[in-house]
Design a protein around this motif. Structure first.
Motif, PDB file in Angstrom:
ATOM      1  N   THR A  45     -86.267  -3.877   7.419  1.00 50.51           N
ATOM      2  CA  THR A  45     -85.780  -5.184   7.853  1.00 50.51           C
ATOM      3  C   THR A  45     -86.290  -5.460   9.263  1.00 50.51           C
ATOM      4  N   TYR A  46     -86.450  -6.737   9.581  1.00 44.70           N
ATOM      5  CA  TYR A  46     -86.994  -7.072  10.896  1.00 44.70           C
ATOM      6  C   TYR A  46     -86.563  -8.472  11.295  1.00 44.70           C
ATOM      7  N   GLU A  47     -86.640  -8.725  12.585  1.00 41.86           N
ATOM      8  CA  GLU A  47     -86.404 -10.058  13.119  1.00 41.86           C
ATOM      9  C   GLU A  47     -87.707 -10.601  13.676  1.00 41.86           C
ATOM     10  N   ALA A 211     -95.269  -3.129   6.753  1.00 43.57           N
ATOM     11  CA  ALA A 211     -94.180  -2.147   6.868  1.00 43.57           C
ATOM     12  C   ALA A 211     -93.171  -2.314   5.740  1.00 43.57           C
ATOM     13  N   GLU A 212     -92.848  -3.557   5.424  1.00 40.39           N
ATOM     14  CA  GLU A 212     -91.901  -3.856   4.350  1.00 40.39           C
ATOM     15  C   GLU A 212     -92.418  -3.347   3.006  1.00 40.39           C
ATOM     16  N   GLU A 230     -96.628  -0.002  -8.180  1.00 37.78           N
ATOM     17  CA  GLU A 230     -97.792  -0.863  -8.421  1.00 37.78           C
ATOM     18  C   GLU A 230     -97.630  -2.224  -7.747  1.00 37.78           C
ATOM     19  N   ALA A 231     -96.419  -2.769  -7.792  1.00 35.03           N
ATOM     20  CA  ALA A 231     -96.184  -4.088  -7.180  1.00 35.03           C
ATOM     21  C   ALA A 231     -96.358  -4.020  -5.664  1.00 35.03           C
ATOM     22  N   ALA A 232     -95.808  -2.984  -5.046  1.00 36.21           N
ATOM     23  CA  ALA A 232     -95.929  -2.850  -3.590  1.00 36.21           C
ATOM     24  C   ALA A 232     -97.369  -2.563  -3.189  1.00 36.21           C
ATOM     25  N   PRO A 438     -94.190   3.134   9.071  1.00 36.47           N
ATOM     26  CA  PRO A 438     -93.907   1.698   8.932  1.00 36.47           C
ATOM     27  C   PRO A 438     -92.980   1.180  10.020  1.00 36.47           C
ATOM     28  N   GLY A 439     -93.401   0.065  10.627  1.00 36.74           N
ATOM     29  CA  GLY A 439     -92.606  -0.518  11.689  1.00 36.74           C
ATOM     30  C   GLY A 439     -93.142  -0.215  13.070  1.00 36.74           C
ATOM     31  N   THR A 440     -94.145   0.663  13.149  1.00 38.81           N
ATOM     32  CA  THR A 440     -94.764   0.980  14.435  1.00 38.81           C
ATOM     33  C   THR A 440     -96.283   0.959  14.280  1.00 38.81           C
ATOM     34  N   LEU A 441     -96.972   0.706  15.371  1.00 46.04           N
ATOM     35  CA  LEU A 441     -98.430   0.722  15.385  1.00 46.04           C
ATOM     36  C   LEU A 441     -98.893   2.065  15.929  1.00 46.04           C
ATOM     37  N   GLN A 442     -99.591   2.821  15.108  1.00 49.07           N
ATOM     38  CA  GLN A 442    -100.121   4.124  15.489  1.00 49.07           C
ATOM     39  C   GLN A 442    -101.644   4.049  15.595  1.00 49.07           C
TER      40      GLN A 442
END
Length: 506
Positions: A45-47, A211-212, A230-232, A438-442
């Motif tokens: 989840t994110y804003e 990320a989602e 498969e969907a993701a 997911p959610g961070t840039l590496q």
């Protein structure tokens, strides 16, 4: 022996039966473990936050890129043609900017930056034609999780790229194309060439979307949900073709420079050489105008490169420094190469070298380090000088204002070098990795072979798409309405013959 065998068989059967409860318990524990793993992976989840500083910077960058085109490019090109064609160059660049701006908000933005369904690898759709669904509340992703821009800001910024790219092309066949034919060609070119290439290189879902979907893929995988996996996975791959190849283009080495440069080469060949080529003096009528235009290009290029980060952060700062030093290195390289080989350091050579360095650093601006950018500028300056000073004459190409020699060749050098200079071991920023956490840039692992191949594929596809497509469009326009003015008009000059007014009344 028979009795022993039977007893052994019975013993084995008894052992197996005795083991069944334990096996059932282990199986139950395995299922429970898988269920626990899936439950531990909560949906991402994110804003969506908009920073006023980012909006201010991107608004300034948009204006800077417009400054590159009008008056920057118009003056740069105008000074390079003969006096009788100065006004025609100003008019062509100004008109292209105006026409493409309208096309962009009508359907161009939608074709470049929306999902194209079954054609999504190559081009977007019409879901946002006439800016449908866009209002002051809609937002687009940047390159940081949770950081967004107002969609209108992104539309305006990308509009300036769409305007300058076809304007670059006209320098290749300056002083000989019909104005009406140029406008028709421009409309066709941005529709069938620019918008698809921009989509293939820059269309992606954004860091939060990745990320989602990556989190959903892991949840489905842990739960044994094949359909969910498969969907993701399909959603993660719903990007432009060149983006999916892993090619890096920070600010438009392929989308703008290679794209326009190869189209210019095709155009100058299809239209043919100017009347008097090789016999008459085609010297620039005002290097003062060219220097002013070149200076405006350099200033505006900070918006072009650093603005392509879509945020005001440390990568923006890196792009600013790289834009400074690569341009300076390109100018110095061309200056001294010309000085040593032709006996004089010219202003035109210096300005051309600066533009060569700017072109080359465009795809690398946010990926290379400053020292790498200096090397890149030096290589581009020498390489572009060699083509313009020697190869163009040997091939008898009447690329009037060296669009191919500077933009296409410089873009190719920069695009390929980006795959090398991004390496952190060489001072680069590294490969962006949004999926491992997911959610961070590496910073992802650097693979020289993979990255160079991705860059090469991007260059070759852009050359083929724009080269072949531009040839077809030039031929279609030529058959329908003719591309070139008559010899009498060309000798009189396009200012008076085409536009009915001179650039100067003195």
């Amino acid at each position: 022996m028979t009795t022993l065998t039977r007893l052994s068989g019975l013993a084995a059967l008894g052992t197996a039966l005795a083991a069944l409860p334990a096996m059932a318990q282990e199986a139950a524990e395995g299922v429970a473990s898988a269920t626990s793993d899936a439950a531990a992976l909560a949906p991402y989840t994110y804003e969506m936050a908009v920073d006023k500083g980012d909006v201010a910077w991107m608004t300034i960058s948009t204006v800077l890129v417009l400054l590159m085109t009008v008056p920057g490019l118009a003056l740069f090109y105008g000074g390079l043609v003969r006096t009788k064609n100065m006004l025609s160059m100003l008019t062509q660049v100004f008109a292209i900017t105006s026409v493409v701006a309208i096309i962009w908000v009508t359907y161009g933005y939608s074709l470049a930056f929306t999902d194209g369904g079954s054609l999504n690898s190559f081009v977007g759709g019409f879901s946002k034609a006439f800016l449908a669904g866009v209002d002051p509340t809609t937002m687009v992703a940047t390159f940081s999780n949770g950081i967004y821009l107002p969609e209108y800001t992104f539309i305006a910024f990308q509009m300036t790229f769409a305007c300058i790219t076809p304007a670059l092309i006209v320098g290749a066949f300056a002083e000989r194309i019909k104005f009406s034919s140029l406008l028709v060609f421009t409309i066709l070119w941005v529709t069938f060439i620019y918008f698809p290439v921009a989509h293939m290189v820059w269309w992606w879902g954004g860091p939060d979307f990745l990320a989602e979907q990556e989190t959903l893929r892991r949840i489905a995988e842990a739960a044994g949900d094949t359909a969910g996996v498969e969907a993701a996975s399909a959603a993660l791959a719903a990007n432009g073709l060149i983006w999916n190849w892993g090619a890096l283009d920070f600010a438009g080495g392929t989308v703008v420079h290679i794209n326009a440069g190869i189209a210019g080469l095709v155009g100058c060949i299809v239209l043919g050489r100017r009347v008097g080529y090789g016999r008459e003096n085609f010297a620039p009528h005002s290097l003062t105008m060219t220097m002013i235009g070149g200076a405006l290009l350099w200033v505006g290029w900070f918006g072009f490169n650093a603005g392509s980060n879509l945020e005001a952060n440390s990568i923006t700062s890196l792009a600013v420094v790289n834009t400074f030093v690569a341009a300076a290195a390109g100018g110095v390289a061309w200056l001294f190469a010309e000085w040593s080989l032709k006996g004089h350091p010219s202003l035109l050579g210096l300005v051309s070298g600066v533009v060569s360095g700017l072109v080359a650093v465009t795809p690398a601006a946010g990926f290379a380090g400053p020292m790498g950018s200096i090397v890149l500028g030096l290589v581009a300056g020498v390489g572009c000088f060699w083509f313009v000073a020697y190869m163009k004459a040997a091939m008898r190409l009447d690329d009037s204002l060296d669009v191919f020699g500077i933009h296409c060749l410089g873009g190719i050098i920069g695009a390929l070098a980006t795959g090398i200079l991004v390496n952190p071991a060489l001072g680069g920023a590294g490969i962006p990795d949004y999926l491992s956490q997911p959610g961070t840039l590496q910073v992802g692992a650097y693979d020289f072979g993979f990255q160079i191949m991705a860059q090469l594929k991007a260059v070759l596809l852009t050359l083929a798409w724009s080269g072949i497509g531009s040839f077809i469009l030039f031929k279609v326009v030529d058959m329908v309405m003719g591309l070139r003015v008559t010899e009498d008009v060309e000798r009189e000059g396009l200012d008076l013959a085409e536009h009915g007014e001179p650039a100067y009344n003195m």
